[in-house]
Design an enzyme around this catalytic site. Structure first.
Site, short mmCIF file in Angstrom:
data_model
loop_
_atom_site.label_atom_id
_atom_site.label_comp_id
_atom_site.label_asym_id
_atom_site.label_seq_id
_atom_site.Cartn_x
_atom_site.Cartn_y
_atom_site.Cartn_z
N LYS A 22 0.96 -1.23 0.03
CA LYS A 22 -0.07 0.01 0.06
C LYS A 22 0.92 1.48 0.16
O LYS A 22 0.72 2.12 -0.89
CB LYS A 22 -0.93 0.07 1.22
CG LYS A 22 -1.51 1.22 1.50
CD LYS A 22 -2.42 1.34 2.66
CE LYS A 22 -1.99 1.75 3.86
NZ LYS A 22 -1.29 3.20 4.04
N ASN A 23 1.62 1.34 0.94
CA ASN A 23 2.54 2.56 0.94
C ASN A 23 3.46 2.84 0.02
O ASN A 23 3.80 3.94 -0.56
CB ASN A 23 3.49 2.57 2.50
CG ASN A 23 2.36 2.74 3.54
OD1 ASN A 23 1.31 2.93 3.54
ND2 ASN A 23 3.15 2.48 4.88
N ARG A 93 -3.80 10.92 4.12
CA ARG A 93 -2.50 11.88 4.45
C ARG A 93 -1.70 11.90 3.10
O ARG A 93 -1.16 12.67 2.44
CB ARG A 93 -1.86 11.42 5.64
CG ARG A 93 -0.53 12.13 5.70
CD ARG A 93 0.07 11.67 7.08
NE ARG A 93 1.28 12.24 7.20
CZ ARG A 93 1.93 13.30 7.93
NH1 ARG A 93 0.80 14.09 8.07
NH2 ARG A 93 3.02 13.81 7.72
N CYS A 117 -5.32 8.55 8.96
CA CYS A 117 -5.65 7.68 10.12
C CYS A 117 -5.50 8.65 11.58
O CYS A 117 -4.21 9.32 11.43
CB CYS A 117 -4.69 6.54 10.31
SG CYS A 117 -5.33 5.09 9.60
N ARG A 122 0.22 14.46 12.94
CA ARG A 122 0.88 14.29 11.88
C ARG A 122 1.38 15.34 11.05
O ARG A 122 0.42 15.59 10.18
CB ARG A 122 0.17 13.23 10.83
CG ARG A 122 0.12 11.90 11.79
CD ARG A 122 -0.69 10.80 11.22
NE ARG A 122 0.09 9.91 9.94
CZ ARG A 122 -0.15 9.00 9.37
NH1 ARG A 122 -1.50 8.88 9.34
NH2 ARG A 122 0.53 8.37 8.63
N ASP A 305 3.75 0.33 12.42
CA ASP A 305 2.45 -0.24 11.77
C ASP A 305 2.22 -1.52 12.20
O ASP A 305 1.05 -2.08 12.15
CB ASP A 305 2.58 -0.42 10.07
CG ASP A 305 2.36 1.20 9.69
OD1 ASP A 305 2.24 1.91 10.31
OD2 ASP A 305 2.50 1.25 8.27
N VAL A 327 6.90 6.19 17.63
CA VAL A 327 6.73 6.97 16.12
C VAL A 327 5.24 7.87 16.39
O VAL A 327 5.31 9.15 15.96
CB VAL A 327 6.57 6.14 15.05
CG1 VAL A 327 6.36 6.82 13.69
CG2 VAL A 327 7.91 5.41 15.05
N ARG A 397 -9.20 0.36 3.86
CA ARG A 397 -8.02 1.06 3.34
C ARG A 397 -6.79 0.16 3.05
O ARG A 397 -6.03 0.76 2.31
CB ARG A 397 -7.66 2.18 4.27
CG ARG A 397 -8.67 3.25 4.44
CD ARG A 397 -8.20 4.53 5.36
NE ARG A 397 -6.82 4.71 5.03
CZ ARG A 397 -6.31 5.67 5.87
NH1 ARG A 397 -6.66 6.11 7.16
NH2 ARG A 397 -5.07 6.23 5.38
C1 UD1 Z 1 4.06 6.43 6.60
C2 UD1 Z 1 3.44 5.36 6.50
C3 UD1 Z 1 2.49 4.76 7.65
C4 UD1 Z 1 3.56 4.52 8.59
C5 UD1 Z 1 4.57 5.74 8.89
C6 UD1 Z 1 5.58 5.55 9.76
C7 UD1 Z 1 2.44 5.78 4.13
C8 UD1 Z 1 1.60 6.28 3.27
N1 UD1 Z 1 2.22 5.61 5.39
O1 UD1 Z 1 3.42 7.42 7.10
O2 UD1 Z 1 1.79 3.64 7.33
O3 UD1 Z 1 2.90 4.33 9.81
O4 UD1 Z 1 5.06 6.14 7.42
O5 UD1 Z 1 6.53 4.49 9.60
O6 UD1 Z 1 3.61 5.45 3.73
N2 UD1 Z 1 6.77 14.04 11.08
C9 UD1 Z 1 6.82 15.26 11.43
N3 UD1 Z 1 6.65 16.21 10.37
C10 UD1 Z 1 6.48 15.84 9.08
C11 UD1 Z 1 6.33 14.50 8.78
C12 UD1 Z 1 6.34 13.55 10.09
O7 UD1 Z 1 7.02 15.78 12.59
O8 UD1 Z 1 6.39 16.79 8.13
C13 UD1 Z 1 6.62 12.94 12.17
C14 UD1 Z 1 5.22 12.43 12.36
O9 UD1 Z 1 4.43 13.04 13.16
C15 UD1 Z 1 5.80 11.00 12.98
C16 UD1 Z 1 7.18 10.61 12.40
O10 UD1 Z 1 7.51 11.99 11.72
O11 UD1 Z 1 5.91 11.12 14.38
C17 UD1 Z 1 6.90 9.78 11.28
O12 UD1 Z 1 6.25 10.09 10.38
P1 UD1 Z 1 6.25 9.55 8.73
O13 UD1 Z 1 7.32 8.74 8.63
O14 UD1 Z 1 6.26 10.91 7.98
O15 UD1 Z 1 4.97 8.96 8.61
P2 UD1 Z 1 4.06 8.93 7.15
O16 UD1 Z 1 5.05 9.11 5.85
O17 UD1 Z 1 2.81 10.01 7.33
#
Ligand code: UD1
Length: 428
Positions: A22-23, A93, A117, A122, A305, A327, A397
């Site tokens: 998915k991701n 997102r 979610c 986030r 996850d 995380v 999803r």
């Molecule tokens: C992706 C995955 C999700 C997984 C997550 C962590 C997808 C579609 N989703 O989400 O399934 O749970 O990685 O492995 O690929 N953060 C910030 N600022 C930002 C971006 C992130 O502070 O601009 C923080 C987030 O709040 C979180 C951490 O960084 O605490 C990791 O988030 P991130 O790796 O970005 O997750 P996603 O890419 O949204």
């Protein structure tokens, strides 16, 4: 609204096939906007999040055709809009990550602030910081992010946390920038390597994907290509947990065990017998799991996850486990639902103390997010008696053909609304 009705206590046994990631697919779909011509993506899971991203690409003007079983063709030659509407971004997102490719292609993008979610804050600050570092003028307001740049220019960017989404997003935008971009403290997830493989096939120049430093040398244009998405390690992991929790024996084919190593090593610590080949995983268990502590971390740490399904497993363990979520701070919202099934879990902030119980009991429960839903499904499979899981739109999803796969493994499961449940049960 449909629910899942599961009668637990059946050992999961048999062979299933892992779906595409998915991701991984979501990141690649956003990146298809970078090229003119026809992209062919294979091994794409037919799940809600993918349909949402396809709707987004269509809203921007790309021609998308979901043909065959798991193949999508995308033609982004003519984009008619560079505005990603709120109705689509709020659903998921990852749809925010069209911002970078739109900006690189059109010089302007307006994208609604994301949803997805509800598992804690986030933010999108790393994404915005990255796009700004590439020379874009960014303004946020009225629920939208607007970015403008005559051209993007390579730059050095440090991520305060190795964010998977921000790494993918900046990497994608940087492909068409002038000069070299270096992302420091980059995320190292397998989906990032897959995205880099896809972009490289398109003509991008990327080094270091899968390490903490990713270097992208901008090129003038990218060409549309054919690509097959990697297997979904979270989906495969969920069935692996179901096997261990029900003391069953499940073989998952078309999987990528090397992407699942941190998780599989922890699964072994619970006493499950895990064997792997190049593209398959087999998980067997014949007694209650052993307790083990878990700390979630960015890859190659234990994946956040898998935290929820794993806690469901540990709730049946012999002994007490301590689980720390590093995380997402709100990724324990499903705990109260597991407690309704008899789990003994005390949670405070980012830590959960899971005291294993001998049995879970079926109960009506509600999924609050995607992986919380997965945790409830595996718990219901192992529990004594009947469970009724609401909120399955979250599960839709991310899990392709969930009911069919569970039935293949011997589960007693039906999907129906409460009124249709009686007749559906007769036909099972
Ligand atoms: C992706 C995955 C999700 C997984 C997550 C962590 C997808 C579609 N989703 O989400 O399934 O749970 O990685 O492995 O690929 N953060 C910030 N600022 C930002 C971006 C992130 O502070 O601009 C923080 C987030 O709040 C979180 C951490 O960084 O605490 C990791 O988030 P991130 O790796 O970005 O997750 P996603 O890419 O949204």
């Amino acid at each position: 609204m449909d629910k899942l009705f599961i009668t637990g206590g059946v050992q999961m046994r048999g062979t299933i096939r892992a779906s595409g990631s998915k991701n991984g697919t979501l990141a690649i779909l956003a990146a298809t906007l970078l090229a003119k011509g026809q992209t062919i993506l294979k091994n794409v899971p037919r799940i809600g999040d993918i349909y949402t991203m396809v709707d987004m690409l269509r809203a921007l003007g790309a021609d998308c055709y979901i043909n065959g079983e798991n193949v999508i063709t995308i033609d982004a030659t003519e984009l008619r809009s560079s505005e990603a509407p709120y109705d689509l971004v709020k659903k998921m997102r990852a749809s925010f990550t069209v911002l970078g490719p739109l900006l690189a292609r059109m010089g302007y993008a307006k994208v609604a602030m994301p949803g997805g979610c509800d598992i804690g804050a986030r933010p999108i600050d790393f994404h915005v910081k990255g796009i700004q570092a590439l020379g874009a003028h960014v303004e946020t307001g009225h629920g939208y992010v607007e970015a403008e740049a005559d051209k993007l220019t390579g730059s050095e960017i440090y991520l305060d946390f190795p964010s998977a989404g921000a790494t993918q997003h900046i990497m994608t935008a940087a492909c068409l920038a002038e000069g070299v971009t270096v992302i420091q403290n980059a995320a190292m997830e397998p989906e990032i390597v897959d995205l880099a493989d896809y972009l490289t096939a398109m003509g991008a120049k990327i080094e270091g994907a899968g390490t903490t430093t990713v270097r992208v040398e901008g090129v003038k244009e990218l060409i549309a290509v054919e690509h097959s998405v990697i297997p979904d390690r979270m989906e495969a992991g969920t069935y692996a947990v179901a096997a261990a929790m029900t003391q069953g024996d499940v073989r998952i084919e078309s999987a990528a065990p090397k992407h699942m190593e941190p998780f599989l090593l922890k699964l072994r610590e619970t006493g499950a017998v895990v064997t792997t080949g190049e593209d398959w995983v087999r998980v067997r268990a014949n007694s209650r799991p052993l307790a083990t502590d878990v700390v979630t971390m960015p890859h190659p740490g234990f994946p956040t996850d898998m935290q929820q399904p794993f806690v469901a497993l540990l709730s049946l363990a012999q002994g007490t486990s301590i689980v720390t979520e590093n995380v997402y701070e709100r990724r324990f919202r499903y705990v109260s639902e597991l407690q309704r099934m008899g789990a003994d879990i005390k949670q405070d902030g980012r830590t959960a103390v899971v005291k294993g119980v001998e049995k879970l009991s079926g109960a009506p429960v509600t999924a609050t997010d995607l992986r919380a839903g997965a945790a409830l499904v595996v718990a219901a499979l192992a529990a004594e008696g009947d469970s009724e899981i609401s909120g399955i739109e979250h599960i839709d999803r991310g899990y392709e053909g969930l009911v069919d796969k569970l039935i293949t493994l011997g589960a007693q499961v039906i999907r129906a609304d409460s009124e249709r449940k009686g007749s559906a049960l007769c036909s099972v």
